[in-house]
Design a protein around this motif. Structure first.
Motif, mmCIF file in Angstrom:
data_model
loop_
_atom_site.group_PDB
_atom_site.id
_atom_site.type_symbol
_atom_site.label_atom_id
_atom_site.label_comp_id
_atom_site.label_asym_id
_atom_site.label_seq_id
_atom_site.Cartn_x
_atom_site.Cartn_y
_atom_site.Cartn_z
ATOM 1 N N GLY A 17 0.829 -1.196 0.000
ATOM 2 C CA GLY A 17 0.000 0.000 0.000
ATOM 3 C C GLY A 17 0.862 1.243 0.000
ATOM 4 N N ASP A 18 0.672 2.084 0.994
ATOM 5 C CA ASP A 18 1.442 3.324 1.110
ATOM 6 C C ASP A 18 2.633 3.187 2.040
ATOM 7 N N SER A 19 3.057 1.975 2.356
ATOM 8 C CA SER A 19 4.122 1.771 3.344
ATOM 9 C C SER A 19 5.312 1.027 2.762
ATOM 10 N N LEU A 20 6.493 1.385 3.264
ATOM 11 C CA LEU A 20 7.730 0.670 2.959
ATOM 12 C C LEU A 20 8.260 0.056 4.243
ATOM 13 N N PHE A 21 8.764 -1.168 4.130
ATOM 14 C CA PHE A 21 9.276 -1.876 5.299
ATOM 15 C C PHE A 21 10.748 -2.208 5.081
ATOM 16 N N MET A 22 11.593 -1.738 6.021
ATOM 17 C CA MET A 22 13.023 -1.977 5.954
ATOM 18 C C MET A 22 13.511 -2.452 7.316
ATOM 19 N N VAL A 23 14.758 -2.927 7.348
ATOM 20 C CA VAL A 23 15.349 -3.381 8.605
ATOM 21 C C VAL A 23 16.826 -3.004 8.625
ATOM 22 N N GLY A 24 17.315 -2.571 9.792
ATOM 23 C CA GLY A 24 18.708 -2.181 9.929
ATOM 24 C C GLY A 24 19.639 -3.354 9.680
ATOM 25 N N LYS A 25 20.768 -3.084 8.993
ATOM 26 C CA LYS A 25 21.684 -4.156 8.614
ATOM 27 C C LYS A 25 22.362 -4.789 9.826
ATOM 28 N N LYS A 26 22.720 -4.008 10.843
ATOM 29 C CA LYS A 26 23.459 -4.535 11.986
ATOM 30 C C LYS A 26 22.552 -4.875 13.162
ATOM 31 N N TYR A 27 21.710 -3.923 13.567
ATOM 32 C CA TYR A 27 20.937 -4.118 14.791
ATOM 33 C C TYR A 27 19.536 -4.667 14.553
ATOM 34 N N LYS A 28 19.167 -4.816 13.268
ATOM 35 C CA LYS A 28 17.924 -5.493 12.889
ATOM 36 C C LYS A 28 16.673 -4.829 13.465
ATOM 37 N N GLN A 29 16.722 -3.506 13.626
ATOM 38 C CA GLN A 29 15.548 -2.773 14.083
ATOM 39 C C GLN A 29 14.739 -2.296 12.871
ATOM 40 N N ALA A 30 13.413 -2.337 13.005
ATOM 41 C CA ALA A 30 12.542 -2.013 11.880
ATOM 42 C C ALA A 30 12.511 -0.515 11.590
ATOM 43 N N LEU A 31 12.609 -0.165 10.311
ATOM 44 C CA LEU A 31 12.368 1.194 9.822
ATOM 45 C C LEU A 31 11.160 1.119 8.909
ATOM 46 N N ILE A 32 10.076 1.778 9.302
ATOM 47 C CA ILE A 32 8.825 1.720 8.548
ATOM 48 C C ILE A 32 8.466 3.114 8.068
ATOM 49 N N LEU A 33 8.215 3.244 6.766
ATOM 50 C CA LEU A 33 7.854 4.522 6.159
ATOM 51 C C LEU A 33 6.429 4.438 5.637
ATOM 52 N N THR A 34 5.614 5.437 5.963
ATOM 53 C CA THR A 34 4.241 5.520 5.477
ATOM 54 C C THR A 34 4.032 6.898 4.863
ATOM 55 N N LYS A 35 3.428 6.946 3.693
ATOM 56 C CA LYS A 35 3.259 8.221 2.995
ATOM 57 C C LYS A 35 2.488 9.223 3.854
ATOM 58 N N ALA A 36 3.017 10.433 3.924
ATOM 59 C CA ALA A 36 2.385 11.503 4.701
ATOM 60 C C ALA A 36 1.373 12.250 3.839
ATOM 61 N N SER A 37 0.373 12.803 4.490
ATOM 62 C CA SER A 37 -0.592 13.661 3.807
ATOM 63 C C SER A 37 -0.060 15.093 3.783
ATOM 64 N N ALA A 38 -0.724 15.956 3.019
ATOM 65 C CA ALA A 38 -0.316 17.361 2.972
ATOM 66 C C ALA A 38 -0.440 18.000 4.349
ATOM 67 N N ALA A 39 -1.494 17.628 5.092
ATOM 68 C CA ALA A 39 -1.690 18.179 6.438
ATOM 69 C C ALA A 39 -0.590 17.703 7.382
ATOM 70 N N GLN A 40 -0.200 16.454 7.263
ATOM 71 C CA GLN A 40 0.873 15.937 8.118
ATOM 72 C C GLN A 40 2.205 16.619 7.810
ATOM 73 N N LYS A 41 2.490 16.810 6.540
ATOM 74 C CA LYS A 41 3.730 17.503 6.172
ATOM 75 C C LYS A 41 3.759 18.901 6.765
ATOM 76 N N ALA A 42 2.641 19.621 6.644
ATOM 77 C CA ALA A 42 2.568 20.978 7.198
ATOM 78 C C ALA A 42 2.773 20.963 8.710
ATOM 79 N N ALA A 43 2.231 19.936 9.377
ATOM 80 C CA ALA A 43 2.387 19.822 10.835
ATOM 81 C C ALA A 43 3.849 19.566 11.211
ATOM 82 N N TYR A 44 4.508 18.678 10.486
ATOM 83 C CA TYR A 44 5.928 18.420 10.753
ATOM 84 C C TYR A 44 6.741 19.705 10.613
ATOM 85 N N LEU A 45 6.488 20.456 9.539
ATOM 86 C CA LEU A 45 7.250 21.675 9.303
ATOM 87 C C LEU A 45 6.918 22.765 10.320
ATOM 88 N N ASP A 46 5.807 22.567 11.052
ATOM 89 C CA ASP A 46 5.414 23.503 12.105
ATOM 90 C C ASP A 46 5.851 22.993 13.482
#
Length: 437
Positions: free
Chosen positions: A144-173
């Motif tokens: 869907g709108d998500s990417l799933f990755m894992v750290g090469k050494k410590y094997k911790q999950a990095l998960i990316l989910t597409k942000a909305s325009a409102a979420q982007k504006a909130a982050y920048l604020d």
């Protein structure tokens, strides 16, 4: 035998001449699959018009939230909830998509991810491994709108989910730091926090830590034992996400939200659990206070140098005033009693002369069945305790002349948790203070 060898060599020569006709198990050559996989990841990273919500757990501490905006094939802008600066100042970093047994995302200039990976502990981690975090991640899948990755050494999950325009504006604020500050203020004014969970016989103590980015549930089980479980969280544009959820009696807690000074937790089905406050601590002091517990220290508050108002009579405030007065023109700031390990405890006095200094006395201790016993005092390696010993003598004697204390909560009208050491041989000697991590 010679004929057999000639025949085998002939087969290899034939295979070499006919390699383009060999059936491919996956329908394409390996180099083509590699190229397609790399192109897939590159395309996905730059496909998010409003950037990405990102979640990263660490091996050494808690969870951390990020906002990523991949501008092109080599530049990414980011924010993070690690510090006030990282949440408000966009950091531009270069990155690469490479093949390392699989398509991988590598951040190759210093950025907010690197601060978690940096080994010295300069950014809040623990040397020599920092936060036990990575800057190189293997791409696992997209959904869907998500990417799933894992750290090469410590094997911790990095998960990316597409942000909305409102979420982007909130982050920048600077929304992550605003939420972080609101939680800190809430925790400084709301004490003995708990929820009730169906099927759990007793109230469940809830403790969030902005410092370690973890949250802990504790409760007394039916057999009288204490159940304790810890998860990890981070801030997003919308709420607090439990990046390492807690399961309690079959209920999985997924996120939290603070609205109008009411903290509400939500399980994976969306059911709400309002966090309430008790006049008395929900659990015993032994459950929460110890070198490996939620509270690892207690003392006066930094910069304020204030003791909590309590419903007991103790000579301890008089001792602290004596120390403060003997420091004279040197500013006595605050005092802290802190577990340093299973059998070491430090008494730290913070003061300012030409700069900020700490005078530390380290003692051995045993803490069993609610009784704290101190022994073998030593000054710190910098000698500040010895340098300031004239001013600190009253406090040192007060602690070491008693040596043995019963540890318990100290009653107060505000309902806040206050930890007390009650001297076994002197009912007027009660050392107490605000608990801390």
């Amino acid at each position: 035998m010679k004929k057999i060898l000639i025949y085998i060599v002939g087969l290899f020569l034939l295979a070499g001449c006919e390699k383009e006709k060999v059936d491919l198990t996956f329908g394409e050559k390996p180099e083509e699959r590699v190229s397609e996989r790399l192109a897939e990841l590159r395309g996905l990273l730059t496909s998010a018009e409003n950037g990405w919500n990102a979640s990263l757990n660490t091996g050494g501490k808690g969870g951390y939230g990020f906002f990523f905006d991949f501008e092109d094939a080599k530049t990414v802008n980011m924010l993070s909830d690690l510090t006030a600066e990282t949440s408000s100042t966009l950091n531009s970093s270069t990155y690469r998509v490479i093949w390392a047994m699989n398509a991988s995302l590598v951040f190759d200039t210093f950025n907010y991810l690197t601060m978690l990976q940096e080994p010295s502990g300069s950014y809040g981690g623990t040397a020599p491994n920092g936060y036990q975090s990575d800057i190189e991640f293997e791409y696992l899948k997209s959904s869907g709108d998500s990417l799933f990755m894992v750290g090469k050494k410590y094997k911790q999950a990095l998960i990316l989910t597409k942000a909305s325009a409102a979420q982007k504006a909130a982050y920048l604020d600077d929304v992550m730091q605003k939420k972080k500050s609101q939680i800190s203020q809430y925790l400084n004014t709301h004490f003995n926090n708990y929820i009730t969970v169906e099927g759990v016989p007793n109230p469940v103590s809830v403790n969030l830590s902005n410092t370690s980015k973890t949250y802990t549930f504790q409760t007394v089980m039916e057999d009288g034992s204490v159940g304790s479980v810890t998860g990890k969280f981070h801030y997003t544009a919308d709420d607090i996400l439990f990046s390492l959820p807690i399961e309690l009696n079959g209920t999985v807690f997924a996120r939290a939200k603070l609205l109008n000074d009411v903290l509400t937790l939500y399980d994976s089905n969306g059911k709400a659990y309002q966090v309430m406050q008790s006049q008395e601590p929900v659990l015993s002091v032994e459950t929460l206070y110890g070198y490996n517990k939620s509270y690892k220290s207690f003392g006066t508050r930094a910069e304020e140098n204030t003791l909590p108002a309590v419903n007991i009579s103790s000579t301890y405030p008089t001792i602290l005033n004596s120390v403060k007065n003997k420091f004279g023109t040197v500013k006595f700031r605050y005092v802290n009693f802190k577990f340093e390990g299973r059998n070491k405890l430090s008494i730290n006095v913070y003061y300012t002369s030409s700069a900020n200094f700490t005078a530390t006395m380290t003692v051995d201790y045993t803490y069993e069945n609610g009784i704290m016993t101190l022994s073998n005092p030593t000054g710190n390696t910098t000698g500040n305790w010895n340098t300031r010993r004239t001013a600190l003598r009253d406090l040192e004697d007060y602690i070491l002349n008693n040596k043995t204390f019963k540890v318990d909560w100290v009653k107060n009208d505000a309902g806040i948790p206050v930890i007390g050491w009650y001297a076994v041989n002197d009912p007027t000697a009660v050392i107490y203070g605000f608990p801390g991590e």
